[in-house]
Design a protein around this motif. Structure first.
Motif, mmCIF file in Angstrom:
data_model
loop_
_atom_site.group_PDB
_atom_site.id
_atom_site.type_symbol
_atom_site.label_atom_id
_atom_site.label_comp_id
_atom_site.label_asym_id
_atom_site.label_seq_id
_atom_site.Cartn_x
_atom_site.Cartn_y
_atom_site.Cartn_z
ATOM 1 N N ILE A 116 12.416 10.387 -10.292
ATOM 2 C CA ILE A 116 13.441 9.377 -10.602
ATOM 3 C C ILE A 116 14.181 9.747 -11.881
ATOM 4 C CG2 ILE A 116 13.773 6.980 -11.367
ATOM 5 C CD1 ILE A 116 11.421 6.263 -9.437
ATOM 6 N N LEU A 117 13.432 10.082 -12.921
ATOM 7 C CA LEU A 117 14.050 10.429 -14.201
ATOM 8 C C LEU A 117 14.922 11.674 -14.062
ATOM 9 C CD1 LEU A 117 11.115 9.763 -16.700
ATOM 10 C CD2 LEU A 117 12.993 8.241 -16.061
ATOM 11 N N ALA A 118 14.457 12.633 -13.266
ATOM 12 C CA ALA A 118 15.239 13.856 -13.072
ATOM 13 C C ALA A 118 16.536 13.559 -12.322
ATOM 14 C CB ALA A 118 14.405 14.888 -12.312
ATOM 15 N N LYS A 119 16.451 12.758 -11.253
ATOM 16 C CA LYS A 119 17.636 12.454 -10.454
ATOM 17 C C LYS A 119 18.651 11.619 -11.236
ATOM 18 C CE LYS A 119 15.580 12.669 -5.813
ATOM 19 N NZ LYS A 119 15.275 11.901 -4.573
ATOM 20 N N LEU A 120 18.149 10.694 -12.059
ATOM 21 C CA LEU A 120 19.043 9.823 -12.821
ATOM 22 C C LEU A 120 19.440 10.431 -14.160
ATOM 23 C CD1 LEU A 120 17.401 6.324 -12.166
ATOM 24 C CD2 LEU A 120 19.230 7.457 -10.890
ATOM 25 N N GLU A 121 18.837 11.595 -14.475
ATOM 26 C CA GLU A 121 19.127 12.306 -15.728
ATOM 27 C C GLU A 121 18.871 11.402 -16.940
ATOM 28 O OE1 GLU A 121 23.083 13.866 -15.438
ATOM 29 O OE2 GLU A 121 22.520 15.395 -13.974
ATOM 30 N N PRO A 169 15.893 10.186 -20.010
ATOM 31 C CA PRO A 169 14.775 10.768 -20.753
ATOM 32 C C PRO A 169 13.433 10.084 -20.533
ATOM 33 C CG PRO A 169 16.145 9.458 -22.215
ATOM 34 C CD PRO A 169 16.853 9.524 -20.890
ATOM 35 N N ASN A 170 13.419 8.779 -20.225
ATOM 36 C CA ASN A 170 12.146 8.092 -20.042
ATOM 37 C C ASN A 170 12.321 6.819 -19.235
ATOM 38 O OD1 ASN A 170 12.897 5.921 -21.870
ATOM 39 N ND2 ASN A 170 12.507 7.350 -23.546
ATOM 40 N N ARG A 171 11.218 6.171 -18.910
ATOM 41 C CA ARG A 171 11.238 5.022 -18.019
ATOM 42 C C ARG A 171 11.895 3.803 -18.648
ATOM 43 N NH1 ARG A 171 5.942 4.612 -15.697
ATOM 44 N NH2 ARG A 171 6.224 2.436 -15.149
ATOM 45 N N ALA A 206 16.931 9.159 -28.232
ATOM 46 C CA ALA A 206 16.358 10.501 -28.355
ATOM 47 C C ALA A 206 15.295 10.765 -27.300
ATOM 48 C CB ALA A 206 15.780 10.698 -29.746
ATOM 49 N N GLY A 207 14.679 9.692 -26.761
ATOM 50 C CA GLY A 207 13.687 9.878 -25.705
ATOM 51 C C GLY A 207 12.337 9.254 -25.941
ATOM 52 N N ALA A 208 12.214 8.413 -26.981
ATOM 53 C CA ALA A 208 10.939 7.759 -27.260
ATOM 54 C C ALA A 208 10.654 6.670 -26.238
ATOM 55 C CB ALA A 208 10.953 7.166 -28.662
#
Length: 233
Positions: free
Chosen positions: A202-207, A209-211, A105-107
């Motif tokens: 990086i997160l935007a390019k790799l689509e 949600p988090n590191r 979910a993105g936690a």
């Protein structure tokens, strides 16, 4: 962390006693301020946009987490781009499914509600610094699950990673090695703010949600052992 005085935290849980207990525990740390606490729902999303906490501790409400973690869902709730907070999931149920659904979910953090005060504050500080935190007993489970996952589609990972610049690749390698933003900044001789900007790109390019997802992708692709990791910016 750059400035402890700005480490604002928000609590989101449907149980009043749970919020009260965590507020009291966090209140004993001089570098952490609980700026709001509320129940799960649209009002909580609006309060995040208003209060702009660096970290949100929330019950395992996956749809709420997805809205908060995804830029599109956050923007729809009045949360400006670039200020989406780190998310730590709190749960009283020790189940693998809660862990994996929370991460999906993105936690960026996962804690049992029975966690010690030291674990709680460590989690908040780590996530506020752009890192990730899992309670120790769940870390082993994630590693075990990671080891038995089928191999990734190497070409799809290679295509995605090829979109990164040399500097972004270096930052991603640092993330995969468990480095904080400050540690990566020190290694690359740049500011933590610069590293934070690279992480966002990086997160935007790799689509992703988090590191934490970025770290897993980098490790599974073998990037941490790649000569590209030392590429010039």
């Amino acid at each position: 962390m750059d400035d402890f005085s700005t480490l604002d935290v928000m609590l989101v849980d449907n149980e009043d006693l749970v919020r009260r207990g965590f507020r009291q525990a966090l209140g004993e740390s001089p570098d952490i301020t609980v700026v709001a606490d509320t129940r799960v729902g649209d009002e909580a999303l609006r309060m995040v946009g208003l209060r702009r906490p660096r970290v949100v501790l929330v019950d395992a409400e996956y749809e709420f987490i997805r809205k908060l973690a995804r830029p599109s869902g956050a923007a729809a709730s009045g949360i400006a781009p670039g200020i989406v907070p780190g998310i730590i999931v709190l749960t009283s149920i020790d189940l693998d499914s809660h862990l994996f659904r929370s991460l999906k979910a993105g936690a960026s953090g996962f804690l049992l509600k029975s966690a010690s005060q030291e674990e709680l504050t460590s989690a908040v500080r780590a996530v506020a610094d752009g890192g990730a935190f899992l309670c120790p007993k769940m870390t082993r489970r994630l590693i075990d699950r990671f080891e038995i996952l089928p191999p990734p589609h190497e070409r799809s990972h290679a295509v995605a990673l090829a979109a990164l610049s040399g500097r972004e690749t270096q930052v991603l390698c640092g993330i995969a090695k468990g480095r904080s933003n400050q540690e990566i900044a020190h290694e690359l001789h740049v500011t933590p703010a610069t590293v934070k900007s690279h992480v966002s790109r990086i997160l935007a390019k790799l689509e992703l949600p988090n590191r934490m997802h970025a770290a897993l992708m980098a490790q599974r692709s073998g990037l941490v052992h790649s000569p590209q990791a030392s590429a010039a910016p």
